[in-house]
Design a protein around this motif. Sequence first.
Motif, mmCIF file in Angstrom:
data_model
loop_
_atom_site.group_PDB
_atom_site.id
_atom_site.type_symbol
_atom_site.label_atom_id
_atom_site.label_comp_id
_atom_site.label_asym_id
_atom_site.label_seq_id
_atom_site.Cartn_x
_atom_site.Cartn_y
_atom_site.Cartn_z
ATOM 1 N N SER A 178 0.822 -1.208 0.000
ATOM 2 C CA SER A 178 0.000 0.000 0.000
ATOM 3 C C SER A 178 0.858 1.261 0.000
ATOM 4 O O SER A 178 1.983 1.263 0.496
ATOM 5 C CB SER A 178 -0.904 0.011 1.233
ATOM 6 O OG SER A 178 -0.101 0.023 2.402
ATOM 7 N N LEU A 179 0.308 2.321 -0.576
ATOM 8 C CA LEU A 179 1.002 3.606 -0.595
ATOM 9 C C LEU A 179 0.703 4.361 0.695
ATOM 10 O O LEU A 179 -0.438 4.385 1.151
ATOM 11 C CB LEU A 179 0.529 4.440 -1.784
ATOM 12 C CG LEU A 179 0.897 3.908 -3.154
ATOM 13 C CD1 LEU A 179 0.212 4.734 -4.228
ATOM 14 C CD2 LEU A 179 2.394 3.957 -3.348
ATOM 15 N N PRO A 180 1.711 4.991 1.274
ATOM 16 C CA PRO A 180 1.476 5.773 2.495
ATOM 17 C C PRO A 180 0.564 6.964 2.189
ATOM 18 O O PRO A 180 0.655 7.581 1.139
ATOM 19 C CB PRO A 180 2.868 6.255 2.891
ATOM 20 C CG PRO A 180 3.830 5.471 2.098
ATOM 21 C CD PRO A 180 3.109 4.965 0.905
ATOM 22 N N THR A 181 -0.321 7.276 3.151
ATOM 23 C CA THR A 181 -1.284 8.358 2.943
ATOM 24 C C THR A 181 -0.844 9.674 3.556
ATOM 25 O O THR A 181 -1.400 10.713 3.232
ATOM 26 C CB THR A 181 -2.648 7.977 3.538
ATOM 27 O OG1 THR A 181 -2.467 7.627 4.916
ATOM 28 C CG2 THR A 181 -3.240 6.800 2.781
ATOM 29 N N SER A 182 0.143 9.654 4.425
ATOM 30 C CA SER A 182 0.612 10.887 5.049
ATOM 31 C C SER A 182 2.136 10.918 5.016
ATOM 32 O O SER A 182 2.792 9.908 4.773
ATOM 33 C CB SER A 182 0.120 10.983 6.492
ATOM 34 O OG SER A 182 0.780 10.013 7.292
ATOM 35 N N LEU A 183 2.681 12.099 5.271
ATOM 36 C CA LEU A 183 4.132 12.255 5.287
ATOM 37 C C LEU A 183 4.765 11.402 6.384
ATOM 38 O O LEU A 183 5.799 10.777 6.172
ATOM 39 C CB LEU A 183 4.498 13.729 5.474
ATOM 40 C CG LEU A 183 5.974 14.072 5.390
ATOM 41 C CD1 LEU A 183 6.555 13.656 4.046
ATOM 42 C CD2 LEU A 183 6.181 15.563 5.609
ATOM 43 N N LYS A 184 4.119 11.356 7.546
ATOM 44 C CA LYS A 184 4.652 10.550 8.651
ATOM 45 C C LYS A 184 4.688 9.066 8.268
ATOM 46 O O LYS A 184 5.689 8.381 8.508
ATOM 47 C CB LYS A 184 3.802 10.751 9.901
ATOM 48 C CG LYS A 184 4.338 10.028 11.111
ATOM 49 C CD LYS A 184 3.519 10.305 12.343
ATOM 50 C CE LYS A 184 4.094 9.580 13.541
ATOM 51 N NZ LYS A 184 3.307 9.808 14.753
ATOM 52 N N LYS A 185 3.618 8.590 7.660
ATOM 53 C CA LYS A 185 3.576 7.183 7.252
ATOM 54 C C LYS A 185 4.579 6.914 6.135
ATOM 55 O O LYS A 185 5.150 5.836 6.055
ATOM 56 C CB LYS A 185 2.167 6.788 6.814
ATOM 57 C CG LYS A 185 1.204 6.682 7.976
ATOM 58 C CD LYS A 185 -0.160 6.254 7.512
ATOM 59 C CE LYS A 185 -1.121 6.172 8.677
ATOM 60 N NZ LYS A 185 -2.471 5.784 8.251
#
Length: 94
Positions: free
Chosen positions: A21-28
């Motif tokens: 899956s692609l991260p949804t936020s900068l932190k992730k």
Amino acid sequence: MAEKVKLSKDGSSIDFVQSDSLPTSLKKFRQSPEIEGFYRFIFENDLQKEAFEILDRIIIQRKAKKAGAKKEAAAAAKEEKAAAAKKRSCRCQR
């Protein structure tokens, strides 16, 4: 503690664990396995200075590209405005 970075068998590249899956936020994004492995590789091989220089060049290139695109958009808007004004002046002369 986290395991060391895995190099390919010939040692010419890094083997990363890819997530589905692609991260949804900068932190992730920063915590994704690919990025953590990349950061670990840079740290373990003492490449912080080189990595900074590369990222700095990329940022400068992106800013220049963005500024160029902004200039082009402003020029196109100016031309469009001039064409509209010319069209209006032609209507008035008739």
